[in-house]
Every structure is written in C-alpha cells, then in structure tokens.
Design an enzyme around this catalytic site. Structure first.
Site, PDB file in Angstrom:
ATOM      1  N   GLY A  33       5.177  -0.059   5.214  1.00  0.00           N
ATOM      2  CA  GLY A  33       4.481  -0.922   4.264  1.00  0.00           C
ATOM      3  C   GLY A  33       4.446  -0.310   2.885  1.00  0.00           C
ATOM      4  O   GLY A  33       5.122   0.683   2.625  1.00  0.00           O
ATOM      5  N   ASN A  34       3.693  -0.924   1.987  1.00  0.00           N
ATOM      6  CA  ASN A  34       3.543  -0.380   0.634  1.00  0.00           C
ATOM      7  C   ASN A  34       2.102  -0.565   0.185  1.00  0.00           C
ATOM      8  O   ASN A  34       1.303  -1.188   0.875  1.00  0.00           O
ATOM      9  CB  ASN A  34       4.548  -1.045  -0.320  1.00  0.00           C
ATOM     10  CG  ASN A  34       4.319  -2.534  -0.437  1.00  0.00           C
ATOM     11  OD1 ASN A  34       3.318  -2.983  -0.968  1.00  0.00           O
ATOM     12  ND2 ASN A  34       5.256  -3.314   0.100  1.00  0.00           N
ATOM     13  N   ARG A  35       1.787  -0.031  -0.987  1.00  0.00           N
ATOM     14  CA  ARG A  35       0.398   0.021  -1.432  1.00  0.00           C
ATOM     15  C   ARG A  35      -0.055  -1.186  -2.247  1.00  0.00           C
ATOM     16  O   ARG A  35      -1.109  -1.143  -2.856  1.00  0.00           O
ATOM     17  CB  ARG A  35       0.163   1.288  -2.249  1.00  0.00           C
ATOM     18  CG  ARG A  35       0.231   2.546  -1.422  1.00  0.00           C
ATOM     19  CD  ARG A  35      -0.271   3.725  -2.232  1.00  0.00           C
ATOM     20  NE  ARG A  35       0.049   4.982  -1.588  1.00  0.00           N
ATOM     21  CZ  ARG A  35      -0.672   5.496  -0.604  1.00  0.00           C
ATOM     22  NH1 ARG A  35      -1.751   4.886  -0.172  1.00  0.00           N
ATOM     23  NH2 ARG A  35      -0.298   6.644  -0.069  1.00  0.00           N
ATOM     24  N   SER A  36       0.741  -2.224  -2.282  1.00  0.00           N
ATOM     25  CA  SER A  36       0.308  -3.395  -3.057  1.00  0.00           C
ATOM     26  C   SER A  36      -0.976  -3.972  -2.469  1.00  0.00           C
ATOM     27  O   SER A  36      -1.074  -4.192  -1.271  1.00  0.00           O
ATOM     28  CB  SER A  36       1.408  -4.459  -3.048  1.00  0.00           C
ATOM     29  OG  SER A  36       0.940  -5.603  -3.712  1.00  0.00           O
ATOM     30  N   ALA A 100       4.955  -7.467  -3.561  1.00  0.00           N
ATOM     31  CA  ALA A 100       5.798  -6.285  -3.434  1.00  0.00           C
ATOM     32  C   ALA A 100       6.618  -6.457  -2.156  1.00  0.00           C
ATOM     33  O   ALA A 100       6.082  -6.366  -1.052  1.00  0.00           O
ATOM     34  CB  ALA A 100       4.943  -5.032  -3.358  1.00  0.00           C
TER      35      ALA A 100
END
Ligand code: CTP
Ligand code: CA
Length: 239
Positions: A33-36, A100
C-alpha cells in the site's frame, strides 16, 4: 472565501473524483500500500458538492470519512480503480485523479497465506506494472471523441539535481496528456496526511516561460481553488 458566489457554479455537472491509495494484495491477509490519506480527494469531493455538482467518489483505501452526499464506489486495487474510472468516464463532465495509484502490483496474489519456510529461504516478490489509468483515459477520450470534458491529474514531486519540481511537473503533464495537472511540491514536510499544502496548477496552454502561481492553504482551501479553476475551464470550453 465566501460561500455564496461559489455555490452553484457546477450545478448540472457531474464530477468524478478518485481518492485514497490503492492496495495490492500479496495473499489473503497482506497487501502493498501507500501513505495516501485521501484527505485531498475528500476535500475536492466536498468542494464539488458545495459548488452544486453531482459527485461520484471512487475511493481506494481512505483514512478520512467519505463526504455525505457523494455517490460512492469503493475499490481496493489499481485494476479495480481502472474499471471504475472507465465505467464512469462516459457519464462525467470532470474527472479528478487524486488517488495514489500503485505503480506496481505483486505478480502473484497467493490464494493462501504465505508461510515462513522451514529451510529459512526468504521469499521473493516479483512486481508488475499497473496500467496508467490517467493516461489511458486521456487516450480513450481522444480515440472515441467522448469522455470527460476535463481530465485533471495530480503529481507530487521533490525535484532533484537534474530537474526542478516545476520541470518534472511539466514533463508529467505532457506525458499524461491531461487538461490540468495539480502539482504538489513535496518537501521536508510530507504532503501525505498533512492538512496544509502548496500547489501549482499546470495547463498545456501555459506559455513556455510562465510560472503558474503557487497557492498555499488547507486542503479544503486548495480544493476550492482547484474547483474554481475547473469551473473556469468548463465555462471557457462550452459555448
Ligand atoms: N496515475 C494513474 N495510474 C497510475 C499511476 C498514476 O492514473 N498507474 C495518476 C495519478 O492518480 C495522478 C497522476 O497519474 O493523477 C500522476 O501520478 P504519479 O504517481 O505522480 O505519476 P507516475 O506516472 O506514476 O510517475 P512517477 O514515476 O513519478 O510515480
Ligand atoms: Ca506513481
């Protein structure tokens, strides 16, 4: 900013916003995943509602509440987000790609949980490229002659020794072919999860020497600024 002159500017228009960050599964219990946080996308959806638009929110993982009054489409992965965007493209005036989107996904999504191996060997994860949904949507519009009147992309850049933030933004705008690109400068204080930020809005119609003004503010203020620009562009495009 006063609410009164602002409200109603997008009455009768449909705005589709993608928000949050996609999650790419490795196995039934794990993902990349990502931090958006989805804050900017949610703020844009809210500003579009306030401007009188009908708003569809294509939401990948978000850490903030979904604004009341949107039509919600929940997605998990980049491929699901792509499907939702393509489905929405024919019936939306504006597409804002604030999500994102993971550039890569694991080549394999194991059906069962990946276990540690008895021989101690470390697992290897192979990644494959996800499609560029923004670029694809622009292309599909060009080929079919239908689709959103306005397609807005986002970019967060740091700049480096070889090019400035603005230069990277201009290159990305050209590569993607979208109508507007909201450029975030990512500095020491990260954009992710923050409430205030600074953006420039780039257009392919900008002259070569122009430096679009930087606008700083809360994500809600930035969202109103972006929606103002969207309304202007729509007014200019329509007879
Ligand atoms: N985007 C997309 N599909 C992808 C990746 C990004 O539609 N597979 C969209 C994002 O939603 C955003 C814009 O493209 O509106 C720019 O995303 P960004 O990650 O900055 O662009 P990339 O082309 O992935 O470039 P980079 O290598 O800098 O990550
Ligand atoms: Ca990317």
């Amino acid at each position: 900013q006063a609410a009164a002159p602002y409200s109603g500017r997008l009455a009768g228009k449909t705005v589709t916003v993608t928000a949050g960050g996609t999650r790419e599964p490795l196995d039934p219990v794990r993902f990349l995943g990502n931090r958006s946080s989805g804050k900017q996308g949610a703020a844009i959806a809210e500003a579009a509602l306030a401007a009188g638009a009908q708003v569809r929110l294509i939401a990948a993982h978000m850490e903030v509440p979904v604004p009341a009054g949107v039509e919600l489409v929940q997605v998990e992965t980049a491929l699901e987000l792509r499907k939702a965007v393509h489905a929405a493209a024919a019936s939306t005036d504006v597409l804002v790609m604030a999500a994102a989107v993971a550039d890569f996904r694991p080549g394999e999504n194991a059906e069962t949980k990946i276990k540690k191996r008895d021989d101690g060997a470390d697992p290897v994860i192979t990644l494959v490229r996800n499609p560029d949904i923004l670029q694809e949507t622009v292309q599909r519009r060009a080929e079919s002659g239908t689709g959103p009147a306005l397609i807005v992309g986002f970019a967060a850049e740091t700049g480096d020794g070889s090019a400035s933030v603005l230069e990277y933004g201009r290159r990305k705008l050209e590569r993607k072919g979208c109508d507007l690109l909201v450029l975030n400068q990512v500095g020491r204080s990260l954009v992710f999860g923050q409430d205030t930020t600074e953006v420039r809005i780039l257009s392919p119609l900008d002259g070569p020497g122009t430096e679009p003004a930087a606008v700083a503010g809360s994500k809600a203020e930035i969202a109103r600024h972006i929606l103002d620009r969207i309304a202007e562009e729509l007014d200019a495009a329509l007879p």
